[in-house]
Motif scaffolding. Structure first.
Motif, PDB file in Angstrom:
ATOM      1  N   ARG A 265       0.945  -1.122   0.298  1.00  0.00           N
ATOM      2  CA  ARG A 265      -0.001   0.184   0.078  1.00  0.00           C
ATOM      3  C   ARG A 265       0.457   0.964  -0.506  1.00  0.00           C
ATOM      4  O   ARG A 265       0.985   2.300  -0.749  1.00  0.00           O
ATOM      5  CB  ARG A 265      -0.527   0.360   0.769  1.00  0.00           C
ATOM      6  CG  ARG A 265      -2.150  -0.793   1.056  1.00  0.00           C
ATOM      7  CD  ARG A 265      -2.692  -1.086   2.779  1.00  0.00           C
ATOM      8  NE  ARG A 265      -3.599   0.236   2.089  1.00  0.00           N
ATOM      9  CZ  ARG A 265      -4.778   0.095   1.435  1.00  0.00           C
ATOM     10  NH1 ARG A 265      -5.390  -0.380   1.238  1.00  0.00           N
ATOM     11  NH2 ARG A 265      -5.643   1.753   1.792  1.00  0.00           N
TER      12      ARG A 265
ATOM     13  N   MET B 123       2.201   1.287  -3.592  1.00  0.00           N
ATOM     14  CA  MET B 123       1.314   2.364  -4.665  1.00  0.00           C
ATOM     15  C   MET B 123       0.060   3.540  -3.919  1.00  0.00           C
ATOM     16  O   MET B 123      -0.416   4.087  -4.344  1.00  0.00           O
ATOM     17  CB  MET B 123      -0.129   0.999  -4.610  1.00  0.00           C
ATOM     18  CG  MET B 123      -0.849   1.138  -5.248  1.00  0.00           C
ATOM     19  SD  MET B 123      -1.168   0.808  -6.812  1.00  0.00           S
ATOM     20  CE  MET B 123       0.090   2.857  -7.706  1.00  0.00           C
ATOM     21  N   THR B 124       1.559   4.348  -3.110  1.00  0.00           N
ATOM     22  CA  THR B 124       1.330   5.706  -2.625  1.00  0.00           C
ATOM     23  C   THR B 124      -0.390   5.520  -1.709  1.00  0.00           C
ATOM     24  O   THR B 124      -0.865   6.640  -2.127  1.00  0.00           O
ATOM     25  CB  THR B 124       1.711   6.688  -3.478  1.00  0.00           C
ATOM     26  OG1 THR B 124       0.043   6.592  -4.311  1.00  0.00           O
ATOM     27  CG2 THR B 124       2.172   6.764  -4.343  1.00  0.00           C
ATOM     28  N   LEU B 125      -0.544   4.114  -1.582  1.00  0.00           N
ATOM     29  CA  LEU B 125      -2.121   4.332  -1.039  1.00  0.00           C
ATOM     30  C   LEU B 125      -1.858   5.030   0.393  1.00  0.00           C
ATOM     31  O   LEU B 125      -2.798   4.687   1.322  1.00  0.00           O
ATOM     32  CB  LEU B 125      -2.999   3.058  -0.687  1.00  0.00           C
ATOM     33  CG  LEU B 125      -3.426   2.373  -2.318  1.00  0.00           C
ATOM     34  CD1 LEU B 125      -3.312   1.371  -1.908  1.00  0.00           C
ATOM     35  CD2 LEU B 125      -4.314   3.489  -2.836  1.00  0.00           C
TER      36      LEU B 125
ATOM     37  N   ARG C 262       2.435  11.221  -8.934  1.00  0.00           N
ATOM     38  CA  ARG C 262       0.903  10.080  -9.413  1.00  0.00           C
ATOM     39  C   ARG C 262       1.611  10.725 -10.915  1.00  0.00           C
ATOM     40  O   ARG C 262       1.742   9.020 -11.058  1.00  0.00           O
ATOM     41  CB  ARG C 262       0.128  11.807 -10.632  1.00  0.00           C
ATOM     42  CG  ARG C 262      -1.399  11.510 -10.146  1.00  0.00           C
ATOM     43  CD  ARG C 262      -1.939  12.351 -10.860  1.00  0.00           C
ATOM     44  NE  ARG C 262      -2.785  11.882 -11.322  1.00  0.00           N
ATOM     45  CZ  ARG C 262      -3.749  12.439 -12.908  1.00  0.00           C
ATOM     46  NH1 ARG C 262      -3.452  13.636 -13.476  1.00  0.00           N
ATOM     47  NH2 ARG C 262      -4.064  10.993 -13.821  1.00  0.00           N
ATOM     48  N   ARG C 263       2.851  10.696 -11.622  1.00  0.00           N
ATOM     49  CA  ARG C 263       4.098   9.947 -12.419  1.00  0.00           C
ATOM     50  C   ARG C 263       4.786   9.427 -11.918  1.00  0.00           C
ATOM     51  O   ARG C 263       4.994   8.380 -12.630  1.00  0.00           O
ATOM     52  CB  ARG C 263       5.554  12.072 -12.641  1.00  0.00           C
ATOM     53  CG  ARG C 263       5.721  12.303 -14.300  1.00  0.00           C
ATOM     54  CD  ARG C 263       6.006  12.832 -13.963  1.00  0.00           C
ATOM     55  NE  ARG C 263       7.140  12.974 -13.048  1.00  0.00           N
ATOM     56  CZ  ARG C 263       8.489  12.379 -12.896  1.00  0.00           C
ATOM     57  NH1 ARG C 263       8.365  11.320 -13.810  1.00  0.00           N
ATOM     58  NH2 ARG C 263       9.271  13.055 -12.067  1.00  0.00           N
TER      59      ARG C 263
ATOM     60  N   ARG D 245       4.033   7.114  -9.639  1.00  0.00           N
ATOM     61  CA  ARG D 245       3.161   5.446 -10.230  1.00  0.00           C
ATOM     62  C   ARG D 245       2.437   4.856 -10.996  1.00  0.00           C
ATOM     63  O   ARG D 245       2.104   4.076 -10.683  1.00  0.00           O
ATOM     64  CB  ARG D 245       2.638   6.037  -8.732  1.00  0.00           C
ATOM     65  CG  ARG D 245       1.065   7.149  -8.836  1.00  0.00           C
ATOM     66  CD  ARG D 245      -0.495   6.946  -7.573  1.00  0.00           C
ATOM     67  NE  ARG D 245      -1.002   7.753  -7.814  1.00  0.00           N
ATOM     68  CZ  ARG D 245      -1.378   8.193  -7.581  1.00  0.00           C
ATOM     69  NH1 ARG D 245      -1.154   8.548  -6.414  1.00  0.00           N
ATOM     70  NH2 ARG D 245      -2.134   9.547  -7.553  1.00  0.00           N
ATOM     71  N   GLY D 246       3.197   5.721 -11.753  1.00  0.00           N
ATOM     72  CA  GLY D 246       2.217   5.397 -13.502  1.00  0.00           C
ATOM     73  C   GLY D 246       3.064   4.195 -13.929  1.00  0.00           C
ATOM     74  O   GLY D 246       2.999   3.403 -14.257  1.00  0.00           O
TER      75      GLY D 246
ATOM     76  N   MET E 120      -1.462  -2.508  -9.901  1.00  0.00           N
ATOM     77  CA  MET E 120      -1.890  -3.056  -8.003  1.00  0.00           C
ATOM     78  C   MET E 120      -2.986  -3.696  -7.847  1.00  0.00           C
ATOM     79  O   MET E 120      -3.810  -3.620  -9.044  1.00  0.00           O
ATOM     80  CB  MET E 120      -2.277  -2.466  -6.844  1.00  0.00           C
ATOM     81  CG  MET E 120      -1.966  -2.678  -5.551  1.00  0.00           C
ATOM     82  SD  MET E 120      -1.923  -2.179  -4.535  1.00  0.00           S
ATOM     83  CE  MET E 120      -2.081  -2.672  -2.740  1.00  0.00           C
TER      84      MET E 120
ATOM     85  N   VAL F  48      -5.973   8.442 -18.390  1.00  0.00           N
ATOM     86  CA  VAL F  48      -4.320   9.020 -17.932  1.00  0.00           C
ATOM     87  C   VAL F  48      -3.947   8.644 -19.100  1.00  0.00           C
ATOM     88  O   VAL F  48      -2.225   8.903 -19.065  1.00  0.00           O
ATOM     89  CB  VAL F  48      -4.345   7.536 -17.057  1.00  0.00           C
ATOM     90  CG1 VAL F  48      -2.678   8.338 -16.158  1.00  0.00           C
ATOM     91  CG2 VAL F  48      -5.283   7.506 -16.049  1.00  0.00           C
TER      92      VAL F  48
ATOM     93  N   ALA G 142      -4.896  -3.712 -14.338  1.00  0.00           N
ATOM     94  CA  ALA G 142      -3.929  -2.811 -13.706  1.00  0.00           C
ATOM     95  C   ALA G 142      -2.922  -3.174 -15.252  1.00  0.00           C
ATOM     96  O   ALA G 142      -1.952  -2.412 -15.724  1.00  0.00           O
ATOM     97  CB  ALA G 142      -3.019  -4.229 -12.897  1.00  0.00           C
TER      98      ALA G 142
ATOM     99  N   MET H 154      -2.350  -0.472 -18.267  1.00  0.00           N
ATOM    100  CA  MET H 154      -1.447   0.631 -17.800  1.00  0.00           C
ATOM    101  C   MET H 154       0.233   0.635 -18.240  1.00  0.00           C
ATOM    102  O   MET H 154       0.346   0.995 -17.650  1.00  0.00           O
ATOM    103  CB  MET H 154      -2.049   0.872 -16.501  1.00  0.00           C
ATOM    104  CG  MET H 154      -3.670   1.544 -16.137  1.00  0.00           C
ATOM    105  SD  MET H 154      -4.028   3.096 -17.126  1.00  0.00           S
ATOM    106  CE  MET H 154      -3.085   4.531 -16.723  1.00  0.00           C
TER     107      MET H 154
END
Lengths: 221, 284
Positions: B75, B78-80, B113-114, B116-117, B121, B145, B190, B193
């Motif tokens: 997490r 994934m920057t959650l 955002r850039r 974690r592209g 997940m 996106v 997933a 992307m």
């Protein structure tokens, strides 16, 4: 006193004019309530505590004071602060803002009911916040709350006689005027009641249809 | 053949991860690096000074008892979850931080955002969008996106759904799919992307036992056919043993033991690892 059909026909044009005003006020007011209510709900989700707390307070304040008081305040006190607006704008505007506060609570419930996992999926797929709201969260948040929003549509409709207090000739005011001019209240007041009933039933059927359609459209049933 | 070559590369990239690391000195640059990362909720420490390097294309399984912080690792990547200390690096770029006037400062949302592209997940509870078909689930982010055209996105989504064996379910809504099918759509979504790192968070835990195999088969296929760095939290010990290049055992917010699966499962060194493995094996 017996029912007199000739009075009914005589009063009809007055009531018709009033009914048009009532329906216009309801539709316009509810459009404001829906849009502004959503704005309130979205701003309340802001991560900035000061922003979200102030909107929460505003909503709380609007919900906790009577509609009639708000109408009086804007129309009679407003001009002292340079707010010179017509009775119609003041009346419909206040009606919309008052119900926006209630609708925002509805929207909030809908938004909070969307699973946290949906937000996480939006982050994992890198969707922008605006796109996440518009395409993922709101389409899931709104269909389930359409019936509650519909209740406010009907409540607002039934609250439109408040506008009479600032001399807007909505239907009940027209009925009352007709009654006092002709010394006959039975027919006009009954007719008004009948109209409110019919409109409420129609509105309720429309709300149900919209709710059903939206839930089907977004496969949420 | 290419698979075995990448595995050799991975072994070379392994190094003791309990030492403080410096990216400049690292012999083979890891693709993902957790550098002294800590995560706390109030006074409760979930992850304590974690150092973990993951090489490009490496398949790493994370195992451990519940509450050991293993899901938190994914997490955070994934920057959650925001981290409290340390830095996470992805592909030589800081994810959680950014350079500003020669100093490392916490990353802005735009920076995260850039970076974690590069990461995708898959979740335990699928988190598919219920109001979209399988195909639409796989098209939304590539269009909005990555800026793909509708045709490109649709072709790619269809290809991916074919790959996960759901070519005939493209127009189905999540509610019309079984758990295993939902999870395969989530994997395709997933992958659409084009991530370089895939995170799998207990992806079979919510499935009926007979549906676990179909999802694991898709993951096997991904590992064999795609250049993907994979990091998975799992309770499927058999799969972890067979699939991973390295297994990390988490306990109390730390990596207690890690190593190639044969070693960790066959000859665990740490007492806590032994206890955990025997308890898991006993439970069947």
């Amino acid at each position: 006193m017996t029912w007199d059909w000739s009075v009914v026909w005589e009063a009809f044009p007055y009531l018709y004019r009033g009914a048009i005003v009532t329906i216009q006020a309801t539709i316009l007011g509810f459009a404001i309530a829906l849009i502004l209510g959503l704005c309130f709900a979205l701003i309340r989700q802001s991560p900035n505590r000061i922003v979200s707390a102030s909107v929460t307070e505003i909503v709380e304040f609007i919900r906790s004071t009577p509609l009639l008081l708000q109408v009086f305040f804007v129309y009679f006190v407003g001009p002292q602060f340079g707010l010179n607006i017509s009775a119609w704008v003041a009346g419909v505007g206040v009606l919309g803002i008052h119900y926006a506060a209630f609708c925002s609570e509805c929207y909030r419930a809908g938004i909070e009911n969307v699973e946290q996992g949906q937000w996480e999926a939006c982050t994992a797929l890198n969707l922008s916040p605006i796109r996440s709201w518009r395409v993922i969260i709101l389409p899931q948040a709104i269909p389930p709350i359409v019936p509650s929003l519909g209740n406010y549509l009907i409540s607002m409709f039934k609250d439109t006689p408040v506008l009479a207090a600032i001399a807007i000739l909505e239907m009940l005011q027209q009925a009352k005027n007709f009654g006092s001019d002709n010394y006959r209240y039975l027919e006009v007041i009954t007719m008004s009641g009948f109209f409110y009933l019919v409109f409420s039933l129609i509105a309720s059927a429309i709300v149900q249809a919209v709710s059903y359609w939206l839930n089907r459209r977004y496969h949420l049933l | 053949m290419s698979d075995s070559i990448s595995r050799i590369g991975n072994v070379m990239a392994l190094k003791p991860s309990n030492l403080p690391v410096n990216p400049e000195l690292s012999p083979a640059k890891p693709f993902v690096r957790f550098e002294n990362v800590s995560k706390r909720y109030g006074t409760y420490t979930v992850l304590d000074n974690l150092n973990l390097d993951i090489a490009r294309n490496e398949k790493v399984s994370i195992i451990g008892p519940s509450g050991s912080g293993k899901t938190t690792v994914l997490r955070m990547l994934m920057t959650l979850e925001r981290i409290n200390d340390g830095i996470i690096w992805v592909d030589d770029e800081p994810l959680t931080h950014m350079q500003k006037n020669g100093k490392m400062v916490p990353a802005t949302n735009a920076h995260m955002r850039r970076v974690r592209g590069k990461i995708g997940m898959v979740f335990q509870h699928f988190n598919l969008f219920p109001h979209m078909t399988a195909l639409q689930n796989c098209m939304e982010a590539p269009i909005s996106v990555l800026g793909l055209s509708k045709q490109e996105a649709e072709a790619r989504a269809a290809e991916l759904l074919d790959m996960v064996g759901l070519g005939d379910k493209k127009k189905h809504y999540p509610i019309q799919l079984s758990g295993g099918q939902k999870q395969r759509v989530a994997i395709a979504r997933a992958l659409a992307m084009r991530p370089k790192v895939m995170l799998f968070d207990e992806v079979t835990s919510a499935l009926d036992p007979e549906l676990v195999g179909e999802v694991l088969n898709v993951i096997r296929k991904l590992g064999a056919e795609h250049d993907l760095t994979m990091l998975m939290v799992t309770h499927q010990m058999g799969f972890a043993k067979e699939f991973s290049d390295r297994v990390c055992f988490f306990y109390g917010g730390k990596i207690t033991e890690q190593g190639p699966p044969d070693q960790l499962f066959g000859n665990p060194q740490n007492e806590r690892t032994r206890q955990f493995l025997s308890a898991v094996l006993e439970a069947g």
